[in-house]
Design a protein around this motif. Structure first.
Motif, mmCIF file in Angstrom:
data_model
loop_
_atom_site.group_PDB
_atom_site.id
_atom_site.type_symbol
_atom_site.label_atom_id
_atom_site.label_comp_id
_atom_site.label_asym_id
_atom_site.label_seq_id
_atom_site.Cartn_x
_atom_site.Cartn_y
_atom_site.Cartn_z
ATOM 1 N N ARG A 96 -12.376 -1.689 -22.512
ATOM 2 C CA ARG A 96 -11.639 -0.536 -22.996
ATOM 3 C C ARG A 96 -10.133 -0.740 -22.913
ATOM 4 O O ARG A 96 -9.383 -0.097 -23.623
ATOM 5 C CB ARG A 96 -12.040 0.715 -22.196
ATOM 6 N N LEU A 97 -9.694 -1.554 -22.003
ATOM 7 C CA LEU A 97 -8.265 -1.807 -21.881
ATOM 8 C C LEU A 97 -7.869 -2.812 -22.953
ATOM 9 O O LEU A 97 -8.246 -3.981 -22.902
ATOM 10 C CB LEU A 97 -7.932 -2.350 -20.492
ATOM 11 N N PRO A 98 -7.082 -2.396 -23.948
ATOM 12 C CA PRO A 98 -6.732 -3.307 -25.042
ATOM 13 C C PRO A 98 -5.623 -4.270 -24.659
ATOM 14 O O PRO A 98 -4.844 -4.022 -23.729
ATOM 15 C CB PRO A 98 -6.263 -2.345 -26.143
ATOM 16 N N ILE A 99 -5.519 -5.367 -25.358
ATOM 17 C CA ILE A 99 -4.399 -6.293 -25.208
ATOM 18 C C ILE A 99 -3.179 -5.666 -25.881
ATOM 19 O O ILE A 99 -3.270 -5.134 -26.977
ATOM 20 C CB ILE A 99 -4.721 -7.656 -25.845
ATOM 21 N N SER A 100 -2.036 -5.719 -25.204
ATOM 22 C CA SER A 100 -0.814 -5.136 -25.759
ATOM 23 C C SER A 100 0.334 -6.132 -25.640
ATOM 24 O O SER A 100 0.193 -7.192 -25.008
ATOM 25 C CB SER A 100 -0.460 -3.835 -25.028
ATOM 26 N N VAL A 101 1.476 -5.802 -26.261
ATOM 27 C CA VAL A 101 2.658 -6.667 -26.225
ATOM 28 C C VAL A 101 3.877 -5.841 -25.830
ATOM 29 O O VAL A 101 3.880 -4.615 -25.955
ATOM 30 C CB VAL A 101 2.912 -7.355 -27.589
ATOM 31 N N TRP A 102 4.916 -6.548 -25.369
ATOM 32 C CA TRP A 102 6.177 -5.905 -25.016
ATOM 33 C C TRP A 102 7.210 -6.115 -26.112
ATOM 34 O O TRP A 102 7.219 -7.175 -26.763
ATOM 35 C CB TRP A 102 6.732 -6.514 -23.735
ATOM 36 N N LEU A 155 -1.279 -7.719 -20.942
ATOM 37 C CA LEU A 155 -0.145 -7.989 -21.815
ATOM 38 C C LEU A 155 -0.246 -9.419 -22.326
ATOM 39 O O LEU A 155 -0.337 -10.373 -21.537
ATOM 40 C CB LEU A 155 1.166 -7.777 -21.065
ATOM 41 N N LEU A 156 -0.203 -9.582 -23.619
ATOM 42 C CA LEU A 156 -0.397 -10.885 -24.243
ATOM 43 C C LEU A 156 0.569 -11.935 -23.717
ATOM 44 O O LEU A 156 0.196 -13.090 -23.480
ATOM 45 C CB LEU A 156 -0.239 -10.742 -25.764
ATOM 46 N N GLU A 157 1.823 -11.554 -23.519
ATOM 47 C CA GLU A 157 2.857 -12.531 -23.160
ATOM 48 C C GLU A 157 2.711 -13.093 -21.755
ATOM 49 O O GLU A 157 3.453 -14.002 -21.378
ATOM 50 C CB GLU A 157 4.249 -11.904 -23.312
ATOM 51 N N ASN A 158 1.774 -12.578 -20.975
ATOM 52 C CA ASN A 158 1.608 -13.111 -19.619
ATOM 53 C C ASN A 158 1.377 -14.616 -19.643
ATOM 54 O O ASN A 158 1.830 -15.336 -18.751
ATOM 55 C CB ASN A 158 0.464 -12.388 -18.896
ATOM 56 N N TRP A 159 0.685 -15.110 -20.673
ATOM 57 C CA TRP A 159 0.380 -16.545 -20.748
ATOM 58 C C TRP A 159 1.648 -17.373 -20.917
ATOM 59 O O TRP A 159 1.753 -18.477 -20.370
ATOM 60 C CB TRP A 159 -0.588 -16.805 -21.898
#
Length: 210
Positions: A96-102, A155-159
């Motif tokens: 349920r928790l979607p991937i998001s970006v900053w 958060l996508l950018e974590n990678w």
């Protein structure tokens, strides 16, 4: 330090590795592979690996890294709750928790905050403690604090943040003789690339279906 000397140290260090370090490394790899797949069990592996690393880093004088492991223990519990849907009690809710970006502005603020905190804590450790490589230790610590929270929030950018932090961490661990841990972080770099690609693909599918 040349490539040959690094290889020699890795081989020499491998002969003296403890079973605890090996267990922490294997659990660390399991955590990251499961996180790439957005699998809730990654947080169980993270908790166990972190508990072992807490003891290991304390033994070799990496004070900030030791403190970081305490934070990781808490974040393993927080991430587990978030991925389950904020404590809904439904294991299937992990998706349920979607991937998001900053937005770019938030990245600028985040990076500036990490650098400032690293400079302050590095100076304090250098002056008042016997910490080893205090500025580098501080940078990897504060960067990891931020980035682990980003993972918990998907958060996508974590990678991308992990690419930088893990690269610096490899040097830090080689300097302190934690050879298998350094090798673990080299493996992390490869997994991080695949993690970013997988999450980015998932994010695009989310946007397309929204």
């Amino acid at each position: 330090m040349t490539a040959d000397s690094v290889l020699t140290q890795l081989v020499a260090g491998a002969a003296t590795l403890s079973g605890w370090e090996l267990a922490a490394v294997l659990l660390g790899v399991a955590y990251l592979l499961l996180a790439v797949r957005e699998n809730l069990w990654c947080w169980y592996a993270a908790f166990a690996s972190t508990a072992i690393f807490l003891w290991l880093f304390w033994q070799v004088g990496l004070l900030m890294e030791s403190a970081l492991q305490v934070y990781y223990l808490g974040m393993a519990l927080y991430g587990w709750q978030q991925w389950r849907g904020g404590g809904s009690g439904n294991a299937a809710a992990q998706q349920r928790l979607p991937i998001s970006v900053w937005p770019p502005q938030r990245h600028i603020l985040a990076i500036a905050s990490v650098l400032l905190a690293s400079a302050v804590s590095g100076a304090l450790l250098d002056r008042y403690t016997g910490a080893v490589l205090p500025y580098i230790d501080s940078f990897t610590t504060w960067g990891s604090i931020l980035t682990t929270w980003m993972v918990a929030k998907k958060l996508l950018e974590n990678w991308l943040y992990w690419l930088v932090i893990d690269s610096v961490s490899i040097y830090l661990y080689l300097e302190r003789g934690l050879f298998l841990t350094a090798a673990l972080f080299a493996v992390y770099l490869v997994i991080v690339v695949f993690g970013y690609r997988r999450w980015h693909r998932h994010y695009r599918l989310q946007c397309a279906s929204a």
